[in-house]
Design a protein around this motif. Structure first.
Motif, short mmCIF file in Angstrom:
data_model
loop_
_atom_site.label_atom_id
_atom_site.label_comp_id
_atom_site.label_asym_id
_atom_site.label_seq_id
_atom_site.Cartn_x
_atom_site.Cartn_y
_atom_site.Cartn_z
N ASP A 61 3.78 72.02 -15.11
CA ASP A 61 2.96 71.29 -15.24
C ASP A 61 1.57 71.82 -15.61
O ASP A 61 0.10 71.49 -16.04
N LEU A 62 2.12 73.48 -14.63
CA LEU A 62 -0.20 74.52 -15.28
C LEU A 62 -0.26 74.50 -16.79
O LEU A 62 -1.23 75.28 -17.56
N LEU A 63 0.72 73.81 -17.59
CA LEU A 63 1.02 74.64 -18.89
C LEU A 63 -0.32 73.62 -19.92
O LEU A 63 -0.03 72.83 -19.83
N PRO A 64 -1.20 74.57 -20.28
CA PRO A 64 -2.33 74.08 -21.24
C PRO A 64 -1.59 73.27 -22.79
O PRO A 64 -0.32 74.12 -23.21
N GLU A 65 -1.65 71.72 -22.86
CA GLU A 65 -0.91 71.49 -24.69
C GLU A 65 -1.82 72.40 -25.50
O GLU A 65 -1.10 72.14 -26.38
N THR A 66 -2.50 73.35 -25.05
CA THR A 66 -2.77 74.14 -26.57
C THR A 66 -1.73 75.31 -26.79
O THR A 66 -1.70 75.69 -28.16
N ALA A 67 -1.20 74.95 -25.73
CA ALA A 67 -0.50 76.75 -25.65
C ALA A 67 1.02 77.01 -26.91
O ALA A 67 1.37 75.46 -27.35
N LEU A 68 1.51 77.38 -26.91
CA LEU A 68 2.74 77.30 -27.77
C LEU A 68 4.17 78.43 -27.01
O LEU A 68 3.68 78.70 -26.45
N ALA A 69 5.23 77.04 -27.14
CA ALA A 69 5.80 77.31 -25.81
C ALA A 69 7.80 77.45 -26.59
O ALA A 69 7.34 77.24 -27.84
N THR A 70 8.32 78.87 -26.54
CA THR A 70 8.88 79.33 -27.05
C THR A 70 10.08 79.56 -26.30
O THR A 70 10.20 80.32 -25.68
N ASP A 71 11.52 79.40 -26.49
CA ASP A 71 12.46 79.41 -26.17
C ASP A 71 13.41 80.75 -26.58
O ASP A 71 13.43 80.67 -27.60
N ILE A 72 14.36 81.98 -25.53
CA ILE A 72 15.60 82.60 -26.32
C ILE A 72 16.77 81.78 -26.57
O ILE A 72 17.64 82.32 -27.59
N VAL A 73 17.05 80.98 -25.78
CA VAL A 73 18.16 79.90 -25.76
C VAL A 73 18.29 79.28 -26.76
O VAL A 73 16.52 78.64 -27.45
#
Ligand code: ATR
Length: 278
Positions: A211-223
């Motif tokens: 919920d605190l992650l800003p919409e401007t962030a890039l998110a990535t997963d190694i899975v």
């Protein structure tokens, strides 16, 4: 008529049957019309040294190294790249004409190259990064994020001692948080990375709030099984750009392929489909 040897490469692991690297390198060999083979090799830890020492005479130009041999391969190498030294393990070996072994680690390179290709406007210096997990993959990712200019890394792992041990070698730029505080580390970050196995097929679900992650962030997963993990779904629901983990695997293979077979390979949609389909 010349009798040039056909170059051999492969991946050494224990077990090795799950490895996608034969599909990856096999696709590249076929698409560039190169002569060469890439084979999976299941080698027990006790046999690793003898196998590595014999590879050159058997016609190998190099190998990838996977679990559980990545640290041992680094120790057995005759020469080691700076990034392999920093990461503390090897995933790519290049065999010289005299049979000596050069060890590199391209995991961090693959991680960054994937983000650069998939999200060209990603700006690592725009803010802190949040990293969940403190295994071998996390170490490579932290090294590469700092090298890319991330100003601060918030590191959080279920076993805090492991995160602290990892953070120790990086100085004050890497700060460790309690697992209970995991949701808070996403506040105001520019980059969010899941390096835990949470959400992987057959593993417990990912259930940390973003919920605190800003919409401007890039998110990535190694899975990457599944491609759209719960972590990425939650980030997407926040409005974030997401990059799945398959690209890291594909990009980490590029430096080795180029060294062994003399062709710089590309990561394309056709490659993604081929490797996922295996
Ligand atoms: P790798 O070296 O490939 O990254 P690993 O060493 O098995 O793999 O690390 C897996 C990561 O997922 C670790 O950070 C692990 O946390 P611990 O250090 O506490 O073991 C994390 N992980 C695995 N299962 C987890 C779970 N159920 N909850 C939280 N974290 C988990």
């Amino acid at each position: 008529m010349s009798h040039k040897k056909i170059p051999l490469a492969g991946v050494i692991g224990h077990p090795v049957s799950h490895s996608r690297s034969p599909a990856l390198h096999g696709f590249w060999l076929r698409s560039y019309g190169l002569s060469g083979y890439y084979v999976p090799m299941d080698v027990a830890p006790a046999d690793l040294e003898a196998v590595l020492r014999g590879l050159h005479k058997a016609g190998f130009v190099g190998v990838n190294i996977t679990i559980p041999h990545k640290e041992a391969a680094l120790a057995l190498a005759d020469e080691v790249s700076d990034r392999a030294k920093l990461i503390g393990s090897a995933n790519t070996l290049v065999l010289a004409e005299d049979g000596s072994i050069f060890a590199d680690n391209t995991d961090g390179y693959g991680f960054i190259a994937n983000l650069r290709q998939s999200a060209p406007d990603w700006e690592p210096s725009a803010g802190p990064a949040a990293v969940l997990g403190a295994g071998g993959a996390a170490r490579a990712i932290i090294v590469s994020l700092l090298e890319a200019g991330v100003p601060e890394i918030r590191l959080c792992n279920r076993t805090k001692a492991r995160a602290e041990a990892l953070a120790e070698s990086f100085g004050p730029k890497v700060r460790v948080y309690d697992w209970e505080e995991a949701a808070a580390i996403f506040d105001g970050v520019a980059t969010a990375v899941n390096t835990t196995s949470l959400g992987m097929e057959g593993q417990p679900p990912f259930d940390i709030s973003l919920d605190l992650l800003p919409e401007t962030a890039l998110a990535t997963d190694i899975v990457y099984i599944p491609l759209l993990t719960a972590f990425l779904q939650r980030a997407q629901a926040q409005g974030c750009r997401i990059v799945d983990g398959l690209g890291m695997l594909l990009h980490q293979g590029r430096p080795g392929f180029e060294r062994w077979f003399g062709q710089s390979p590309e990561v394309t949609e056709a490659l993604r489909i081929e490797v996922l389909g295996q």
